[in-house]
Enzyme design. Structure first.
Site, PDB file in Angstrom:
ATOM      1  N   HIS A  89     -10.775   5.573  -8.810  1.00 21.43           N
ATOM      2  CA  HIS A  89     -12.043   5.624  -8.893  1.00 21.43           C
ATOM      3  C   HIS A  89     -12.373   5.880  -7.305  1.00 21.43           C
ATOM      4  O   HIS A  89     -11.810   5.821  -6.307  1.00 21.43           O
ATOM      5  CB  HIS A  89     -12.748   4.282  -9.284  1.00 21.43           C
ATOM      6  CG  HIS A  89     -12.396   3.973 -10.514  1.00 21.43           C
ATOM      7  ND1 HIS A  89     -11.886   2.731 -10.768  1.00 21.43           N
ATOM      8  CD2 HIS A  89     -12.394   4.552 -11.895  1.00 21.43           C
ATOM      9  CE1 HIS A  89     -11.510   2.725 -12.064  1.00 21.43           C
ATOM     10  NE2 HIS A  89     -11.785   3.478 -12.636  1.00 21.43           N
ATOM     11  N   CYS A  93      -5.896   2.249  -8.244  1.00 20.77           N
ATOM     12  CA  CYS A  93      -7.242   2.340  -8.529  1.00 20.77           C
ATOM     13  C   CYS A  93      -7.762   4.076  -8.382  1.00 20.77           C
ATOM     14  O   CYS A  93      -7.516   4.676  -7.412  1.00 20.77           O
ATOM     15  CB  CYS A  93      -8.286   1.602  -7.625  1.00 20.77           C
ATOM     16  SG  CYS A  93      -9.740   2.330  -7.819  1.00 20.77           S
ATOM     17  N   CYS A 124     -16.223   0.134  -8.767  1.00 19.49           N
ATOM     18  CA  CYS A 124     -15.302  -0.484  -9.546  1.00 19.49           C
ATOM     19  C   CYS A 124     -15.230  -1.771  -9.187  1.00 19.49           C
ATOM     20  O   CYS A 124     -15.160  -2.075  -8.021  1.00 19.49           O
ATOM     21  CB  CYS A 124     -14.248   0.430  -9.928  1.00 19.49           C
ATOM     22  SG  CYS A 124     -13.135   0.638  -8.460  1.00 19.49           S
ATOM     23  N   ASP A 152      -0.219   5.061   0.444  1.00 18.73           N
ATOM     24  CA  ASP A 152      -0.582   6.411   1.685  1.00 18.73           C
ATOM     25  C   ASP A 152      -0.807   5.725   2.968  1.00 18.73           C
ATOM     26  O   ASP A 152      -1.306   4.691   3.410  1.00 18.73           O
ATOM     27  CB  ASP A 152      -1.819   6.807   1.452  1.00 18.73           C
ATOM     28  CG  ASP A 152      -1.857   7.691  -0.172  1.00 18.73           C
ATOM     29  OD1 ASP A 152      -0.709   7.249  -0.845  1.00 18.73           O
ATOM     30  OD2 ASP A 152      -2.534   8.572  -0.523  1.00 18.73           O
ATOM     31  N   ASP A 182       0.718  -1.372  -0.170  1.00 19.53           N
ATOM     32  CA  ASP A 182       0.011  -0.015   0.127  1.00 19.53           C
ATOM     33  C   ASP A 182       0.770   1.262   0.012  1.00 19.53           C
ATOM     34  O   ASP A 182       2.144   1.310   0.290  1.00 19.53           O
ATOM     35  CB  ASP A 182      -0.871  -0.103   1.369  1.00 19.53           C
ATOM     36  CG  ASP A 182      -1.700   1.283   1.428  1.00 19.53           C
ATOM     37  OD1 ASP A 182      -2.270   1.637   0.521  1.00 19.53           O
ATOM     38  OD2 ASP A 182      -1.749   1.687   2.575  1.00 19.53           O
ATOM     39  N   ASP A 195      -1.978  -0.401   6.081  1.00 19.07           N
ATOM     40  CA  ASP A 195      -2.205  -0.044   7.259  1.00 19.07           C
ATOM     41  C   ASP A 195      -3.998   0.036   7.230  1.00 19.07           C
ATOM     42  O   ASP A 195      -4.454   0.299   8.670  1.00 19.07           O
ATOM     43  CB  ASP A 195      -1.823   1.629   7.453  1.00 19.07           C
ATOM     44  CG  ASP A 195      -2.483   2.560   6.235  1.00 19.07           C
ATOM     45  OD1 ASP A 195      -2.717   2.316   5.328  1.00 19.07           O
ATOM     46  OD2 ASP A 195      -3.102   3.569   6.815  1.00 19.07           O
ATOM     47  N   CYS A 253     -11.739  -2.783  -9.381  1.00 18.63           N
ATOM     48  CA  CYS A 253     -10.166  -2.381  -9.065  1.00 18.63           C
ATOM     49  C   CYS A 253      -9.920  -1.779  -7.731  1.00 18.63           C
ATOM     50  O   CYS A 253      -8.483  -1.786  -7.155  1.00 18.63           O
ATOM     51  CB  CYS A 253      -9.551  -1.773 -10.137  1.00 18.63           C
ATOM     52  SG  CYS A 253     -10.002  -0.147 -10.463  1.00 18.63           S
TER      53      CYS A 253
HETATM   54 MG   LIG Z   1      -3.195   3.094   3.383  1.00 15.95          MG
HETATM   55 ZN   LIG Z   2     -11.021   1.228  -9.472  1.00 15.59          ZN
END
Ligand SMILES: [Mg+2]
Ligand SMILES: [Zn+2]
Length: 165
Positions: free
Chosen positions: A95, A93, A101, A11, A9, A130, A103
């Site tokens: 979206h 992703c 969606c 952020d 991941d 996280d 994804c």
């Molecule tokens: Mg995160």
């Molecule tokens: Zn998506």
């Protein structure tokens, strides 16, 4: 040969996630969290392929123009590269949740095609993130989950024992 993959991941896990807008949309907001560089180097040295999997709400819309996403993203990848860290793939992703969606994590649509091109080693591969949705993503891929605390960085020793267990 089976491929070891660390799905990662962005952020809150690799870089600081602003707790007001949840968007890293300016260069000055880019902050790589403590222990991240060392941890990515460890994974690289342990022959993991690094695959970034990130939800970026509404990239491309007025509220989050593409260029404002790309600038800090490229800077981050450049810093990693200068440290000898290369992501095999970066999946985003763009979206909004309400779009439904296929994804957006915890769904696996972002990586489904990619996973047809590799023989994933499910024993050693894992997801690092996280949020609960990262954990569910791991479950959906039938791999392990290494949870980090939002914006606290990665503890190298914990990661070491996780990958050797
Ligand atoms: Mg995160
Ligand atoms: Zn998506």
């Amino acid at each position: 040969m089976k491929t070891k993959i660390a799905f990662i991941d962005r952020d809150g896990a690799l870089i600081e996630e602003p707790q007001d807008t949840f968007q890293v949309d300016r260069l000055d907001l880019l902050k790589i969290l403590p222990g991240v560089i060392e941890s990515l180097k460890l994974l690289r040295d342990q022959k993991y392929k690094l695959v970034m999997v990130t939800n970026q709400n509404g990239v491309g819309l007025t509220c989050f123009p593409t260029a404002t996403f790309v600038e800090p993203q490229e800077e981050m990848l450049k810093i990693f590269k200068e440290n000898g860290i290369n992501f095999e793939r970066v999946f985003v992703c763009p979206h909004l949740q309400e779009g439904g969606c296929d994804c957006r994590k915890p769904k696996t649509g972002l990586v489904d095609y990619f996973l047809t091109t590799v023989d994933l080693d499910r024993e050693t591969s894992f997801m690092l993130g996280d949020r609960e949705t990262d954990g569910q993503f791991a479950q959906n891929l039938d791999i392990r989950f290494f949870k980090v605390k939002t914006n606290k960085g990665i503890d190298l020793e914990s990661l070491k024992s996780f990958i050797s267990s």
